[in-house]
Design a protein around this motif. Structure first.
Motif, PDB file in Angstrom:
ATOM      1  N   ARG A   1      53.779 -41.399-116.534  1.00 54.74           N
ATOM      2  CA  ARG A   1      52.289 -40.610-117.492  1.00 54.74           C
ATOM      3  C   ARG A   1      52.879 -40.197-118.665  1.00 54.74           C
ATOM      4  O   ARG A   1      51.918 -40.765-119.699  1.00 54.74           O
ATOM      5  CB  ARG A   1      51.875 -39.775-116.173  1.00 54.74           C
ATOM      6  CG  ARG A   1      50.662 -39.103-116.899  1.00 54.74           C
ATOM      7  CD  ARG A   1      50.049 -38.151-115.926  1.00 54.74           C
ATOM      8  NE  ARG A   1      49.191 -37.148-116.603  1.00 54.74           N
ATOM      9  CZ  ARG A   1      47.970 -37.434-116.691  1.00 54.74           C
ATOM     10  NH1 ARG A   1      47.411 -38.442-116.421  1.00 54.74           N
ATOM     11  NH2 ARG A   1      47.233 -36.359-117.343  1.00 54.74           N
TER      12      ARG A   1
ATOM     13  N   ARG B   1      53.080 -43.397-120.497  1.00 59.15           N
ATOM     14  CA  ARG B   1      51.977 -44.098-120.923  1.00 59.15           C
ATOM     15  C   ARG B   1      51.248 -43.558-122.268  1.00 59.15           C
ATOM     16  O   ARG B   1      50.680 -43.988-122.939  1.00 59.15           O
ATOM     17  CB  ARG B   1      50.920 -43.943-119.629  1.00 59.15           C
ATOM     18  CG  ARG B   1      49.844 -45.061-119.746  1.00 59.15           C
ATOM     19  CD  ARG B   1      49.136 -44.826-118.389  1.00 59.15           C
ATOM     20  NE  ARG B   1      49.788 -45.664-117.329  1.00 59.15           N
ATOM     21  CZ  ARG B   1      49.546 -45.748-116.173  1.00 59.15           C
ATOM     22  NH1 ARG B   1      48.174 -45.380-115.803  1.00 59.15           N
ATOM     23  NH2 ARG B   1      50.058 -46.513-115.295  1.00 59.15           N
ATOM     24  N   ALA B   2      51.167 -42.156-122.143  1.00 57.56           N
ATOM     25  CA  ALA B   2      50.632 -41.379-123.300  1.00 57.56           C
ATOM     26  C   ALA B   2      51.321 -41.726-124.831  1.00 57.56           C
ATOM     27  O   ALA B   2      50.862 -42.285-125.745  1.00 57.56           O
ATOM     28  CB  ALA B   2      50.996 -39.931-122.955  1.00 57.56           C
TER      29      ALA B   2
ATOM     30  N   ARG C   1      52.864 -44.725-125.060  1.00 53.43           N
ATOM     31  CA  ARG C   1      52.664 -46.062-125.687  1.00 53.43           C
ATOM     32  C   ARG C   1      50.973 -46.048-126.192  1.00 53.43           C
ATOM     33  O   ARG C   1      50.575 -46.597-127.056  1.00 53.43           O
ATOM     34  CB  ARG C   1      52.568 -46.586-124.423  1.00 53.43           C
ATOM     35  CG  ARG C   1      54.019 -47.407-124.145  1.00 53.43           C
ATOM     36  CD  ARG C   1      54.135 -48.189-122.988  1.00 53.43           C
ATOM     37  NE  ARG C   1      53.692 -47.692-121.698  1.00 53.43           N
ATOM     38  CZ  ARG C   1      53.014 -48.308-120.927  1.00 53.43           C
ATOM     39  NH1 ARG C   1      52.320 -49.485-121.037  1.00 53.43           N
ATOM     40  NH2 ARG C   1      52.745 -47.659-119.730  1.00 53.43           N
ATOM     41  N   ALA C   2      50.227 -45.180-125.474  1.00 48.46           N
ATOM     42  CA  ALA C   2      48.884 -44.942-125.895  1.00 48.46           C
ATOM     43  C   ALA C   2      48.521 -44.415-127.492  1.00 48.46           C
ATOM     44  O   ALA C   2      47.866 -45.143-128.375  1.00 48.46           O
ATOM     45  CB  ALA C   2      47.969 -44.366-125.126  1.00 48.46           C
TER      46      ALA C   2
END
Ligand code: ATP
Ligand code: MG
Lengths: 236, 304
Positions: free
Chosen positions: B173, B176-177, B179-180
């Motif tokens: 998670r 993912r942050a 990458r975002a």
């Protein structure tokens, strides 16, 4: 008390006064439209509500709290969620990852997983593309993904910035149907649109924004019948 | 004949040396490249953090006499905190003002100079080595081949940490942050993400890795001094992340090993006065021949 109550809001980018004097309200369960020409300040108004830019003057109260002291994470956490102009999906992530990011602030992970499944069912265009990179979707598909991603934040008030922009007529209809479907007792919609005809037809109430100022207000029907609006925004 | 067997005789140990140093380059570069992938800026303080890792470890393990592993761990944590400070002091204020990337380049150089000066004041300018009694000093004998424990540890740890970073970015998670934010910080904010926190933690994570790279370098090369970041890794790290493709973790790992091997090849075949320039050549070739990196397109945002 209104869910969202904006009074005399002003936002500047340096010397540019993008929003001069905007006042509007959204009651729980309403679809409220804001129509206006390019550069009228509509997106800036939404950015300000989302906490991305600070107001220069005026107040914005959401669910009884002043937005002035709130940062974007808190604002999203409180259910005020924006689907930005131009979709801004995460092109290099999958459809599923995008939806999951929409639910970033939520703690109820198993419920989120269920809602992602539901969302994929609800929008056939996304079903079966779970593991596809969002960047490989068409513009219309990305728009629907962006709306679905916004819904995964469990919004009480969804801010939609020109969701019909650049879509084929058929998809425009579909997007407006989705907007209609979103509105419920627990979810209200503030819809910014240049497609004034559709927006006014769907909205309970609407505002016209000109050069940063909200100049006209009324029910969707009233504005649809207003000669000035018909001339300036409906080309009739 | 004698010459041929001489070259062959040094080839294997030299190749291993190339792999060992390459693994340090790789570990240094994965963090360097990740910060670039997320922020689009070169954090030029990264090489100073590399140095701080080694110097602080020396101070704790030798001057204060703590056990080496404890010293190394504390030094890594200290450098992680320094990473947080780098964002807070040098990057965040500029970011909030919407300053161009060149400004952050300058503030991070400024911080690097300050770190080097502080280290020089506390540590002195001379090169030191961890005494054999302090750190891993044994070795493994395989036939005629001698493998120092410190180099084996270097190889294994850098591979493990680089792999762990890749896994974090791709699968967790937090990743993912990262990458975002790398792809679209504005959209990440609209998801309710605390972008400043994501960036600060990226700096924390990458600085910890940079420190470990510095500690491993000091350990296996027996050379710790306040200028080791600037002299030993700065240019090489840059060559590696350019060759690997700016923002690509895998690319940085592959390119790190390639540079390590290219250096020993130059050393064996062209001599020691040439091998120092290999990083320049690699940097030049990478810019000319592989402007997108050897693994084109694998930037942070697309580590899927
Ligand atoms: N980040 C920015 N920096 C400086 N000026 C900006 C910025 N964003 C918008 N503006 C200016 O503010 C004014 C209002 O822009 P805004 O995007 O809010 O209008 P809009 O009503 O959303 O227009 P459109 O229908 O084209 O999306 C414009 O004059 C625009 O040039
Ligand atoms: Mg706009």
């Amino acid at each position: 008390m209104a869910l969202l109550d904006v009074r005399h809001l002003a936002v500047s980018y340096g010397a540019i006064e993008a929003v001069r004097d905007a006042s509007l309200a959204v009651e729980a369960g309403e679809i409220v439209a804001v129509i206006g020409a390019n550069g009228a300040g509509k997106s800036t108004l939404l950015s300000c509500l989302s906490g991305l830019v600070r107001p220069r003057a005026g107040t914005a109260v959401y669910a009884g709290r002043s937005l002035a002291g709130m940062r974007p994470p808190e604002i999203v956490g409180a259910g005020l969620v924006q689907v930005p102009e131009g979709r801004e999906v995460f092109a290099r992530m999958t459809v599923e990852e995008n939806l999951d990011l929409g639910a970033w602030r939520r703690k109820d992970r198993s419920q989120v997983a269920r809602e992602i499944d539901e969302m994929l069912q609800r929008f056939p265009i996304l079903a079966g593309r779970r593991d596809e990179l969002a960047g490989n979707l068409s513009g219309g598909e990305q728009q629907i993904l962006a709306v679905a991603r916004g819904l995964l934040a469990a919004p009480r008030l969804l801010l939609l910035d020109e969701p019909s922009l650049g879509l084929s007529p058929k998809l425009v209809d579909q997007v407006f149907e989705i907007v209609d479907g979103i509105r419920s007792e627990t979810t209200s919609v503030l819809l910014v649109e240049q497609n004034a005809l559709q927006a006014l037809a769907r909205a309970d109430r609407a505002y016209v924004m000109e050069s940063g100022t909200t100049t006209l207000a009324g029910t969707g029907k009233e504005l649809l019948g207003n000669p000035e609006v018909r001339l300036a925004y409906l080309g009739l | 004949m004698a010459l041929a067997s001489g070259v062959a005789g040094t080839l294997l140990p030299q190749t291993l040396n190339g792999i060992f140093t390459g693994s340090i380059y790789a570990l240094f570069a994965v963090g360097y490249t990740l910060v670039f992938g997320v922020l689009d800026i070169l954090n030029l303080a990264h090489s100073a953090v590399f140095m701080l890792g080694a110097v602080i470890t020396y101070g704790l393990a030798v001057t204060l006499g703590l056990p080496f592993l404890l010293g190394a761990l504390l030094a890594t944590l200290a450098c992680a905190a320094v990473g947080y400070g780098i964002d807070l002091v040098a990057l965040r204020p500029l970011r909030h003002r919407g300053a161009p990337p060149i400004s952050a380049l300058l503030t991070s150089i400024g911080l690097a100079l300050i770190f080097v000066n502080i280290a020089e004041l506390r540590f002195g300018a001379n090169s030191r080595a961890l005494p054999a009694s302090v750190a891993l000093s044994g070795s493994v004998h395989l036939g005629s081949l001698v493998l120092e424990d410190s180099k084996i540890a270097t190889l294994l740890l850098s591979l493990a940490l680089a792999a762990a970073l890749g896994w974090i970015v791709r699968r967790t998670r937090a990743g993912r942050a990262i990458r975002a934010v790398a792809e679209n910080p504005r959209a990440a904010q609209l998801m309710g993400m605390n972008v400043d926190a994501v960036i600060a933690w990226t700096l924390v994570l990458t600085s910890a890795l940079g420190a470990v790279a510095g500690i491993l370098y000091g350990l296996s090369q027996h050379d710790i001094n306040p200028f080791m970041g600037r002299d030993q890794i700065e240019l090489k790290g840059l060559a590696v992340i350019v060759l690997g493709g700016m923002g690509s973790i895998r690319g940085a790992v592959v390119a790190g090993y390639l540079l390590g091997l290219a250096e020993v090849a130059a050393l064996v075949f062209l001599g020691s006065n040439v091998s120092g320039g290999v990083a320049f050549v690699v940097l030049f070739l990478a810019l000319v021949a592989f402007p997108g990196g050897i693994l084109r397109g694998r930037t942070v945002a697309r580590q899927v």
